[in-house]
Design a protein around this motif. Sequence first.
Motif, PDB file in Angstrom:
ATOM      1  N   ASN A  26      -6.799 -10.047   5.949  1.00 13.43           N
ATOM      2  CA  ASN A  26      -6.410  -8.979   6.926  1.00 13.43           C
ATOM      3  C   ASN A  26      -5.165  -9.403   7.718  1.00 13.43           C
ATOM      4  O   ASN A  26      -4.128  -8.680   7.895  1.00 13.43           O
ATOM      5  CB  ASN A  26      -7.509  -8.460   7.779  1.00 13.43           C
ATOM      6  N   ALA A  27      -5.207 -10.706   8.390  1.00 11.97           N
ATOM      7  CA  ALA A  27      -4.213 -11.221   9.257  1.00 11.97           C
ATOM      8  C   ALA A  27      -2.763 -11.167   8.586  1.00 11.97           C
ATOM      9  O   ALA A  27      -1.798 -10.719   9.025  1.00 11.97           O
ATOM     10  CB  ALA A  27      -4.444 -12.422   9.856  1.00 11.97           C
ATOM     11  N   SER A  41      -8.057  -2.247  11.783  1.00 13.04           N
ATOM     12  CA  SER A  41      -8.735  -1.014  10.903  1.00 13.04           C
ATOM     13  C   SER A  41      -8.083  -0.373   9.902  1.00 13.04           C
ATOM     14  O   SER A  41      -8.296  -0.150   8.847  1.00 13.04           O
ATOM     15  CB  SER A  41      -9.428  -0.274  11.760  1.00 13.04           C
ATOM     16  N   MET A  42      -6.671  -0.137  10.245  1.00 11.04           N
ATOM     17  CA  MET A  42      -5.932   0.424   9.332  1.00 11.04           C
ATOM     18  C   MET A  42      -5.754  -0.257   8.206  1.00 11.04           C
ATOM     19  O   MET A  42      -5.397   0.092   6.964  1.00 11.04           O
ATOM     20  CB  MET A  42      -4.263   0.724   9.892  1.00 11.04           C
ATOM     21  N   VAL A  43      -5.316  -1.675   8.342  1.00 12.55           N
ATOM     22  CA  VAL A  43      -5.097  -2.624   7.097  1.00 12.55           C
ATOM     23  C   VAL A  43      -6.412  -2.939   6.304  1.00 12.55           C
ATOM     24  O   VAL A  43      -6.613  -3.001   5.171  1.00 12.55           O
ATOM     25  CB  VAL A  43      -4.554  -3.903   7.781  1.00 12.55           C
ATOM     26  N   ARG A  48      -9.402  -1.961   1.452  1.00 12.11           N
ATOM     27  CA  ARG A  48     -10.848  -1.427   0.596  1.00 12.11           C
ATOM     28  C   ARG A  48     -10.382  -0.501  -0.306  1.00 12.11           C
ATOM     29  O   ARG A  48     -10.772  -0.682  -1.534  1.00 12.11           O
ATOM     30  CB  ARG A  48     -11.657  -0.693   1.834  1.00 12.11           C
ATOM     31  N   ASP A  49      -9.111   0.142  -0.053  1.00 11.14           N
ATOM     32  CA  ASP A  49      -8.626   1.104  -1.281  1.00 11.14           C
ATOM     33  C   ASP A  49      -8.127   0.264  -2.144  1.00 11.14           C
ATOM     34  O   ASP A  49      -8.330   0.534  -3.300  1.00 11.14           O
ATOM     35  CB  ASP A  49      -7.441   1.970  -0.641  1.00 11.14           C
ATOM     36  N   GLY A  54      -9.388  -1.561  -7.990  1.00 16.00           N
ATOM     37  CA  GLY A  54      -9.350  -2.622  -8.917  1.00 16.00           C
ATOM     38  C   GLY A  54      -7.938  -3.595  -8.912  1.00 16.00           C
ATOM     39  O   GLY A  54      -7.795  -4.252  -9.683  1.00 16.00           O
ATOM     40  N   LEU A  55      -7.307  -3.457  -7.796  1.00 17.82           N
ATOM     41  CA  LEU A  55      -6.189  -4.244  -7.783  1.00 17.82           C
ATOM     42  C   LEU A  55      -6.187  -5.552  -7.133  1.00 17.82           C
ATOM     43  O   LEU A  55      -5.696  -6.589  -7.748  1.00 17.82           O
ATOM     44  CB  LEU A  55      -5.015  -3.683  -6.656  1.00 17.82           C
TER      45      LEU A  55
END
Length: 84
Positions: A26-27, A41-43, A48-49, A54-55
Amino acid sequence: MTRDERLLACYQHCCLRHVARKTMTNATLRERFGIEKKNYSMVSRLIRDAVEAGLIRAVDPTARSRSYVPTWVESGQLNKVSGM
């Protein structure tokens, strides 16, 4: 950026980290996008998306602090990546 462009940028960042023998977190993605820590949370949503698309995948899905690699990375390659 559109949602698809953000997903592609996330995937490309993960690939670049992998070829540098590092994992994406995330960082590192926040740093790439220039997003402040308070907006983590945006990241997290973007990551999550990307996982759901599946990337990318979590190296250890049970870990609280997760790191990610592209889905095409084989399990045997993970021990060669720093931070494993």
